[in-house]
Enzyme design. Structure first.
Site, mmCIF file in Angstrom:
data_model
loop_
_atom_site.group_PDB
_atom_site.id
_atom_site.type_symbol
_atom_site.label_atom_id
_atom_site.label_comp_id
_atom_site.label_asym_id
_atom_site.label_seq_id
_atom_site.Cartn_x
_atom_site.Cartn_y
_atom_site.Cartn_z
ATOM 1 N N GLU A 259 0.851 -1.192 0.000
ATOM 2 C CA GLU A 259 0.000 0.000 0.000
ATOM 3 C C GLU A 259 0.886 1.239 0.000
ATOM 4 O OE1 GLU A 259 -2.721 -0.293 3.263
ATOM 5 O OE2 GLU A 259 -3.635 -2.132 2.471
ATOM 6 N N GLY B 5 4.813 -0.704 2.799
ATOM 7 C CA GLY B 5 5.635 -1.421 1.835
ATOM 8 C C GLY B 5 6.394 -2.535 2.513
ATOM 9 N N TRP C 132 1.873 -0.083 -6.534
ATOM 10 C CA TRP C 132 2.936 -0.817 -7.230
ATOM 11 C C TRP C 132 2.472 -2.220 -7.622
ATOM 12 C CZ3 TRP C 132 5.753 2.856 -8.625
ATOM 13 C CH2 TRP C 132 6.169 3.860 -7.753
ATOM 14 N N THR D 241 1.893 -4.929 -10.128
ATOM 15 C CA THR D 241 2.246 -5.449 -11.453
ATOM 16 C C THR D 241 1.039 -6.183 -12.054
ATOM 17 O OG1 THR D 241 4.543 -5.649 -10.804
ATOM 18 C CG2 THR D 241 3.847 -6.965 -12.694
ATOM 19 N N CYS E 171 3.749 -16.396 -0.327
ATOM 20 C CA CYS E 171 3.694 -16.095 -1.774
ATOM 21 C C CYS E 171 4.972 -15.381 -2.205
ATOM 22 C CB CYS E 171 2.504 -15.198 -2.095
ATOM 23 S SG CYS E 171 0.923 -15.886 -1.612
ATOM 24 N N LEU E 172 5.367 -14.392 -1.388
ATOM 25 C CA LEU E 172 6.557 -13.612 -1.738
ATOM 26 C C LEU E 172 7.795 -14.504 -1.795
ATOM 27 C CD1 LEU E 172 5.952 -10.340 0.296
ATOM 28 C CD2 LEU E 172 5.706 -10.684 -2.161
ATOM 29 N N LEU F 22 30.754 -0.807 -22.512
ATOM 30 C CA LEU F 22 30.221 -0.392 -23.807
ATOM 31 C C LEU F 22 30.536 1.070 -24.127
ATOM 32 C CD1 LEU F 22 26.676 -2.030 -23.519
ATOM 33 C CD2 LEU F 22 28.549 -2.858 -24.918
ATOM 34 N N GLU G 161 9.688 -6.808 -4.012
ATOM 35 C CA GLU G 161 9.674 -8.187 -3.494
ATOM 36 C C GLU G 161 10.606 -8.333 -2.298
ATOM 37 O OE1 GLU G 161 7.835 -10.661 -4.534
ATOM 38 O OE2 GLU G 161 7.083 -9.960 -6.464
ATOM 39 N N HIS H 226 16.283 -4.721 -0.886
ATOM 40 C CA HIS H 226 17.600 -5.267 -0.574
ATOM 41 C C HIS H 226 17.851 -5.209 0.943
ATOM 42 C CE1 HIS H 226 21.775 -6.227 -1.557
ATOM 43 N NE2 HIS H 226 22.147 -5.316 -0.697
#
Lengths: 389, 257
Positions: A138, A142, A167, A169, A243-244, A343, A368, A371
């Protein structure tokens, strides 16, 4: 450009079964042929490649680790991980779509749902007919999902749900949302059709990252669902965290894929790019970068392989999954940046993949379980002393 | 309809090819993959079988490297597989055809499909020689098939220059399949998992009645890597001048325009 070649410094391929190798090669070919040619357009336009939903479903990638009796492929965990790795070699947005559909929507219906709910939803979700989204986070909850404000209140046989989720998805294209809400009984999960009155999905605009992903805010105002929308076996914060864990496991593998894409591109470039009369790959500075990247990818591969074995044996602990998500996404994030450096100026162009992966991984680093939250989960496991909050 | 499809494990086109001092491939560097032309043949067979509840068998003669291709064929939809376990280096094209024929001749197949050629050696011989060994009709370079009618099928062949020829071929027949006839499906994850449970029979040469490998009548004498071609030609001058010169070269020297 010739075909993608994955780094395999420690001959991990030899550990794969025939089936795992065939699945790896199939998903890799799918990503090369169907995802890479179109993904930059979607990244630029900020759109999810909906044309890929059908082919992804047809290949059996939605809920691929759930049982065959519900129309799923019944993959073991390590094979499922390899699939996620290959998908994220294409794009983190595509992998996120598959993660959310499978680990965050189909898994809770399988794990906490009734047999009727399983039969009603899982085959149609495996076939891509029904897309799902997962409403836990929410605007003000978070890393601390227990602080959620969304409520579900019993009204006769029905439930009335109110709240805002952020957020999310797959949010605007989902036909159902797995909504987590506070009840008199603690946190419970509900299967909420998104076409109900009072349900609104608003696209999140202005993203620099995961642009080829559908991200939404969900607003639920007096959304009334019947009693059988409740996932009967859900109970407490532990349910969404389970679930996570499923999703984080796939993400840990996905990080390897994103890093592999960047490394392969940077290595080819470094060998072809002539500066001061020789390939930049023949300079000590670039070799140091390549060596560090290759070492980190190899470590991440071995970590995931062992984690997959533990998960297949039913022994993977949440903190082990946290360590892999934390390590591998930080690794991928650093890899994408270093490859962008190799690059040179070309690295900021969309004809190379590094920059897209680099910005995508900023989201993956933070979603998810940030970190930092994973740091605290591992820290808690090591010390027995929770330092959250 | 019963259909068999021949598959071959070929050297991965992405693998690094190196020769040892005797002109042999350095085996330790090699990776194998299924011959791409054979995937078109598998796809065509599965489509034909789907339309009349037919049965598709995939077959490969070779070492353990052949098994992965067979598994892919099973995962795409073939019903069963035969692995003729032998060292393909011991066999020339007629030897491969002879062992495949021995494995297939009691199978009652209406059609045997094979890729038109292999990606590595490119001999285009096995399909035709197999038809001869089985006593089947044969047609090559097939780019289209039709529903069978009364034990025969009309097929479209690709001719030099791009024209097509329609021919009618009596069953049983061997067709060699040209690329582009279809778009081979991705084997689904479910298909790959289900393939584990399908029958994959392993037959040695002795099981097929051979006393050792059929003798080679065409012997490989070694490979050579051709010398690098002349370096690119650089055209000097301004855009207009070099463009005109490029057009002249393409038109007059290379006859490309």
């Amino acid at each position: 450009m010739s075909e993608f070649e994955a780094l395999d410094f420690y001959l991990m391929d030899e550990l794969l079964s025939d089936e795992q190798r065939l699945i790896r090669d199939t998903v890799r070919q799918f990503v090369t042929e169907k995802c890479l040619p179109i993904i930059e357009e979607h990244q630029a336009a900020g759109t999810f490649p909906t044309d890929l939903i059908g082919p992804v479903a047809e290949l059996g990638m939605l809920g691929a680790n759930l049982p065959e009796e519900y129309g799923c492929a019944g993959l073991e965990s390590s094979t499922y991980g390899i699939m996620m790795q290959e998908l994220e070699r294409g794009d983190s947005g595509l992998r996120s779509f598959v993660s959310v559909q499978g680990a965050l929507c189909m898994y809770p219906i399988f794990e906490f749902g009734s047999e009727e709910q399983r039969r009603e939803w899982l085959p149609r979700m495996a076939s891509g007919e029904v897309i799902g989204c997962f409403g836990l986070t929410e605007p003000d909850a978070g890393s601390d999902p227990g602080a959620m404000r969304t409520t579900a209140v019993k009204d006769g046989d029905d439930w009335i749900i109110n709240g805002v989720k952020m957020w999310i998805t797959n949010g605007t294209m989902a036909k159902i949302a797995i909504i987590w809400a506070q009840t008199d009984d603690g946190i419970r999960g509900f299967v909420v059709p998104t076409d109900l009155p009072g349900f609104q999905a608003i696209e999140v605009k202005g993203k620099y990252s995961l642009r080829a992903s559908d991200t939404a805010e969900l607003v639920l105002e007096d959304v009334c669902v019947p009693g059988d929308a409740l996932l009967p076996k859900s109970g407490g914060l532990r349910s969404p965290l389970m679930c996570l864990n499923q999703a984080r496991y796939g993400i840990a593998w996905g990080g390897i894929g994103a890093a592999q894409a960047c490394f392969d591109e940077a290595l080819r470039y470094a060998k072809a790019r002539i500066t001061f009369g020789k390939p930049v790959a023949q300079t000590q500075l670039v070799q140091e970068l390549l060596t560090e990247i290759a070492s980190e990818i190899t470590k991440a591969q071995t970590l995931c392989w062992r984690l997959g074995e533990l998960k297949d044996a039913g022994r993977a602990r949440p903190e082990q999954i946290s360590m892999a998500k934390r390590n591998n996404i930080e690794m991928a994030r650093n890899t994408a940046r270093r490859c962008r450096e190799i690059l040179g100026g070309n690295g900021i162009l969309d004809e190379y993949q590094a920059f897209r992966h680099m910005v995508n991984l900023e989201s993956v680093y933070t979603y998810e379980g940030t970190h930092q939250i994973h740091t605290l989960i591992v820290g808690n496991a090591l010390t027995g002393l929770p330092a959250f909050g | 309809m019963r259909i068999a499809v021949c598959m071959k494990a070929v050297v991965d086109s992405q693998a690094r090819i190196e020769l040892d001092g005797d002109g042999n491939l350095r085996q330790d560097q090699l990776r194998f993959e299924v011959n791409e032309y054979d995937l078109y043949a598998v796809e065509e067979a599965i489509r034909l079988a789907e339309s009349d509840e037919g049965h598709v068998t995939v077959i490969s003669a070779g070492t353990a490297d052949a098994v992965q291709g067979l598994r892919k064929g099973l995962a795409m939809g073939a019903a069963d597989a035969i692995h003729v376990d032998c060292d393909p280096d011991d066999l020339d094209a007629s030897g491969v055809a002879a062992v495949l024929a021995a494995a297939l001749h009691d199978g009652g197949y209406d059609l045997v499909l094979a890729g038109v050629e292999s990606d590595d050696l490119g001999g285009s011989q096995v399909g035709v020689l197999l038809a001869e060994a089985l006593g089947y009709a044969s047609t090559t370079l097939v780019v289209g098939t039709n529903e069978p009618v009364d034990g025969a099928m009309q097929v479209r062949r690709e001719l030099e220059g791009g024209e097509h020829a329609n021919v009618q071929v009596q069953f049983p027949a061997v067709l060699t399949i040209q690329s582009g006839i279809n778009e081979p499906r991705y084997p689904s994850l479910k298909g790959i998992m289900a393939a584990k449970r399908k029958d994959l029979a392993v037959k040695g040469l002795a099981d097929l009645g051979f006393d050792g490998a059929p003798a080679r009548r065409v012997e490989s004498l070694g490979l050579t890597i051709p010398p690098p071609r002349e370096l690119a030609r650089m055209l000097e001058g301004g855009a207009e001048e070099t463009a005109a010169e490029l057009v002249r070269i393409l038109r007059e020297e290379e006859k490309a325009l």
